[in-house]
Motif scaffolding. Structure first.
Motif, short mmCIF file in Angstrom:
data_model
loop_
_atom_site.label_atom_id
_atom_site.label_comp_id
_atom_site.label_asym_id
_atom_site.label_seq_id
_atom_site.Cartn_x
_atom_site.Cartn_y
_atom_site.Cartn_z
N TYR A 160 0.81 -1.21 0.00
CA TYR A 160 0.00 0.00 0.00
C TYR A 160 0.85 1.26 0.00
O TYR A 160 2.01 1.25 0.40
N THR A 161 0.25 2.34 -0.48
CA THR A 161 0.87 3.66 -0.42
C THR A 161 -0.17 4.64 0.12
O THR A 161 -1.32 4.61 -0.32
N THR A 163 -0.86 8.61 0.32
CA THR A 163 -0.38 9.93 -0.11
C THR A 163 -0.92 10.98 0.84
O THR A 163 -2.06 10.89 1.29
N ASP A 192 -5.73 18.90 -9.90
CA ASP A 192 -6.13 17.56 -9.48
C ASP A 192 -5.85 16.51 -10.55
O ASP A 192 -5.59 15.36 -10.24
N THR A 193 -5.91 16.91 -11.84
CA THR A 193 -5.61 15.95 -12.89
C THR A 193 -4.13 16.03 -13.31
O THR A 193 -3.72 15.40 -14.27
N HIS A 194 -3.34 16.81 -12.58
CA HIS A 194 -1.90 16.95 -12.83
C HIS A 194 -1.63 17.45 -14.23
O HIS A 194 -0.64 17.09 -14.86
N ASN A 195 -2.53 18.27 -14.75
CA ASN A 195 -2.45 18.71 -16.13
C ASN A 195 -1.55 19.95 -16.25
O ASN A 195 -2.01 21.09 -16.31
N GLN A 220 3.13 18.50 -10.09
CA GLN A 220 3.70 17.19 -10.40
C GLN A 220 4.70 16.78 -9.34
O GLN A 220 5.37 15.76 -9.48
N SER A 222 5.51 14.92 -6.55
CA SER A 222 5.07 13.89 -5.65
C SER A 222 6.29 13.04 -5.38
O SER A 222 7.14 12.86 -6.23
N GLU A 264 3.77 8.86 0.62
CA GLU A 264 4.22 9.77 -0.42
C GLU A 264 3.56 11.11 -0.17
O GLU A 264 2.43 11.17 0.30
N ASP A 266 1.89 14.18 -2.03
CA ASP A 266 1.33 14.46 -3.35
C ASP A 266 0.65 15.82 -3.32
O ASP A 266 -0.51 15.96 -2.97
N TYR A 284 -3.92 3.81 -1.38
CA TYR A 284 -3.93 2.97 -2.58
C TYR A 284 -3.27 1.63 -2.25
O TYR A 284 -2.31 1.58 -1.49
N LEU B 83 -9.20 10.72 -14.27
CA LEU B 83 -7.85 10.28 -14.59
C LEU B 83 -6.86 11.42 -14.41
O LEU B 83 -7.23 12.58 -14.47
N LEU B 84 -5.59 11.07 -14.23
CA LEU B 84 -4.55 12.08 -14.26
C LEU B 84 -4.15 12.32 -15.71
O LEU B 84 -4.13 11.40 -16.51
N GLN B 85 -3.86 13.59 -16.03
CA GLN B 85 -3.46 13.93 -17.41
C GLN B 85 -2.13 14.68 -17.39
O GLN B 85 -2.08 15.85 -17.70
#
Lengths: 377, 223
Positions: A160-161, A163, A192-195, A220, A222, A264, A266, A284, B83-85
């Protein structure tokens, strides 16, 4: 006729056999661990006023509740979460009790719509705890330690991890950019979507190119302790810096008890801004595509019921835990608890039969009252 | 043992996606290219590729059956998957547009009939404009709908605009720019962090090698 009898609504199911047994065993293991950390079991009503959940979860989330009307016309709901009921009790029924309050629960919740595409269930069992009336690192670490103990007891060590993030880091940035509610939500979604790319484009209209690039980097970020150093270089506003400091303090505690390999940081996890106010964590487990649990600090929640006080807690999804244990082949330890030796009981004189059966049960043996003389495995 | 499973959207994007991944150092044997198998490993054995319909990519990745995926933004907008993008790719550029025989679409009050393969994107777009619409969901050859009178306009993807022109349609409005995205399952991003970040770095490096096509200007005439 036969077709309508066999059909069941989507998102609900039967549990039986070894799966039902495993679920019960997980629940019991978790409740035993909660008790050992001095958490008192609590079960709020299954049916409650819809307005309770609007206050407790926010009006958008509450819309997912199954709703119906009471005899007086008031709107009722099948509880879509457990925390709302506990928060109300803490602020009203237990307002005068000495703080902190420590509660644990294992209870089914119901939602009209599944929480995501990957989680199709509309009935699920939440296992969780709340620590109400205490803020600070020690309280945050307390619930994290309990989550870790449960995962470890279930044989998931190494799989498990967890965050961790502090939402005040994001809130501080939003504050320094002076965003309105719509822009804040847009920013939250991009983070939230790391976009990173779209985030940079979005920020371009609010701040300098240099700051854009560094904020975009932030989502990004993390990893482990190195995250703090990188983040400090980017973060300038006081509110975010203070939150980053708190998160780092928590990290040093995690590290000092030898758990940093399972954790981790994040900084890009900013889901549920409307609900959590500080620490936010997600659990997770390898082999399960969705998160198994989540938690954090929600210091505004009890204020909705008239008594503002700090609170932190988490919730684990029972089905996801069972799936995680199957995926990691860690079932045996728990599965064997109640599956001890089988006993042979024959249908003879009922007096003899039950004397024998009770004797075997006292020894902890499994009993099956069988009409035939057959030997159980 | 493969480190990551990568879902690739078949069709429009596939060749460009594989070319990009090849530049990132992920090579498929030629034989594998030719075979009709839907799941194959790359030459290093570190990655497994699955080739599925574009709309299924977010499904596989959200469930964690695939750890990562390459898919168009149009598909992501329509699926609303969680999802992550982390990467925007310079491939599969196109636009999601409203197109009609006449750019003067409405008198502002009537119900608009919209034919599309993207019912969610269409409903959201017209909803934001307060325009009442009847969405007619089709699975292909959407351009035909206004020509034959099934709909007043369409919401569809446009790359060159040739198909629109051939059917006498003009772009009324651009809803969104789309290009391919590199998407990652939330759990995989944490649990396989080392593998995911090394793949992300490789793909980023692969992108920089590419001769970047300048984005096509937004405008009706290039549609």
């Amino acid at each position: 006729m036969s077709e309508s009898l066999s059909a069941i609504p989507s998102g609900v199911r039967y549990y039986f056999g070894s799966e039902a047994h495993l679920r019960r065993a997980i629940e019991q293991a978790a409740m035993t661990i909660f008790k050992a950390w001095s958490y008192e079991e609590i079960t709020p009503p299954t049916v409650d006023y819809y307005s309770l959940f609007e206050r407790g979860m926010g009006s958008v989330e509450a819309q997912d509740a199954f709703r119906f009307t009471d005899t007086d016309g008031k709107l009722l709901a099948l509880r879509p979460d457990v925390t709302s009921g506990i928060a109300r009790a803490a602020a009203t029924l237990m307002a005068k009790r000495e703080r902190p309050l420590r509660f644990s629960y294992a209870a089914p919740v119901f939602r009209l719509r599944a929480e995501s595409h990957a989680e199709w269930r509309r009935e699920s069992t939440q296992i969780g705890c709340e620590l109400i009336g205490r803020h600070g690192c020690a309280a945050d670490m307390e619930v994290l330690a309990i989550a870790v103990e449960i995962l470890s007891f279930l044989g998931l060590d190494g799989s498990y991890t967890i965050t961790i993030n502090d939402l005040e880091i994001f809130n501080g940035i939003v504050g320094s950019l002076g965003l309105d509610a719509t822009a804040q939500e847009e920013l939250r979604e991009l983070v939230d979507t790391h976009n990173a790319r779209d985030l940079e484009l979005f920020l371009a209209s609010y701040t300098s190119a240099e700051e854009c690039a560094s904020f975009a980097q932030l989502v990004q970020l993390s990893g482990r302790s190195e995250v703090f150093e990188n983040a400090r270089r980017v973060i300038t506003n006081q509110r975010s810096a203070a939150a980053l400091g708190r998160l780092e303090t928590l990290w040093t505690v995690v590290d000092s008890v030898g758990l940093s390999a399972q954790f981790e940081v994040d900084l890009g996890d900013v889901s549920r801004l409307d609900y959590y106010t500080g620490l936010l964590f997600k659990i997770y487990v390898a082999g399960v595509g969705t998160r198994v649990g989540s938690g954090g600090r929600y210091d505004q929640l009890t204020a909705n019921f008239g008594k503002a006080e700090p609170a932190v807690g988490f919730v684990l999804d029972l089905d996801a835990l069972a799936e995680a244990m199957r995926a990691n082949e860690s079932i045996t330890r728990l599965g064997e608890v109640a599956e001890r030796t089988a006993a042979l009981i024959m249908d003879e004189d009922p007096k003899v039969l039950f004397r024998e059966a009770l004797r075997k049960r006292e020894r902890g043996d499994k009993v099956l009252i069988s009409p035939q003389r057959e030997v159980m495995p | 043992m493969t480190e990551l499973t990568i879902a690739i959207a078949k069709g429009r994007l596939q060749a460009e996606a594989l070319a990009l991944l090849a530049r990132a150092g992920l090579r498929l044997a030629d034989e594998a290219h030719l075979s009709r198998r839907l799941a194959i490993e790359d030459e290093s054995g570190r990655y497994r590729f699955i080739f599925i319909k574009p709309a299924d990519v977010p499904v596989y990745v959200e469930h964690g059956i695939a750890d990562c995926g390459l898919v168009g933004r149009d598909v992501l907008l329509e699926s609303e998957a969680d999802l992550l993008q982390p990467l925007t790719l310079e491939i599969g550029r196109c636009r999601i547009v409203v197109a009609a025989p006449d750019t003067n679409l409405t008198d502002g009050f009537g119900m608009l009939r919209v034919a599309t393969k993207y019912p969610r994107i269409a409903a959201k777009h017209f909803g934001e404009h307060g325009q009442p619409v009847e969405i007619i969901e089709l699975s292909g050859s959407v351009e035909l709908a206004p020509v034959l009178g099934l709909a007043d306009c369409i919401v569809d993807l446009v790359e060159t605009g040739a198909t629109l022109r051939e059917n006498g349609l003009q772009i009324v409005e651009v809803i969104a720019e789309s290009s391919a995205r590199f998407v990652v399952n939330r759990a995989s991003y944490q649990l396989k962090a080392r593998f995911v970040s090394s793949l992300l770095e490789a793909v980023k490096a692969g992108m920089q090698e590419m001769v970047v096509r300048p984005p096509s200007p937004i405008g009706r005439e290039t549609g």
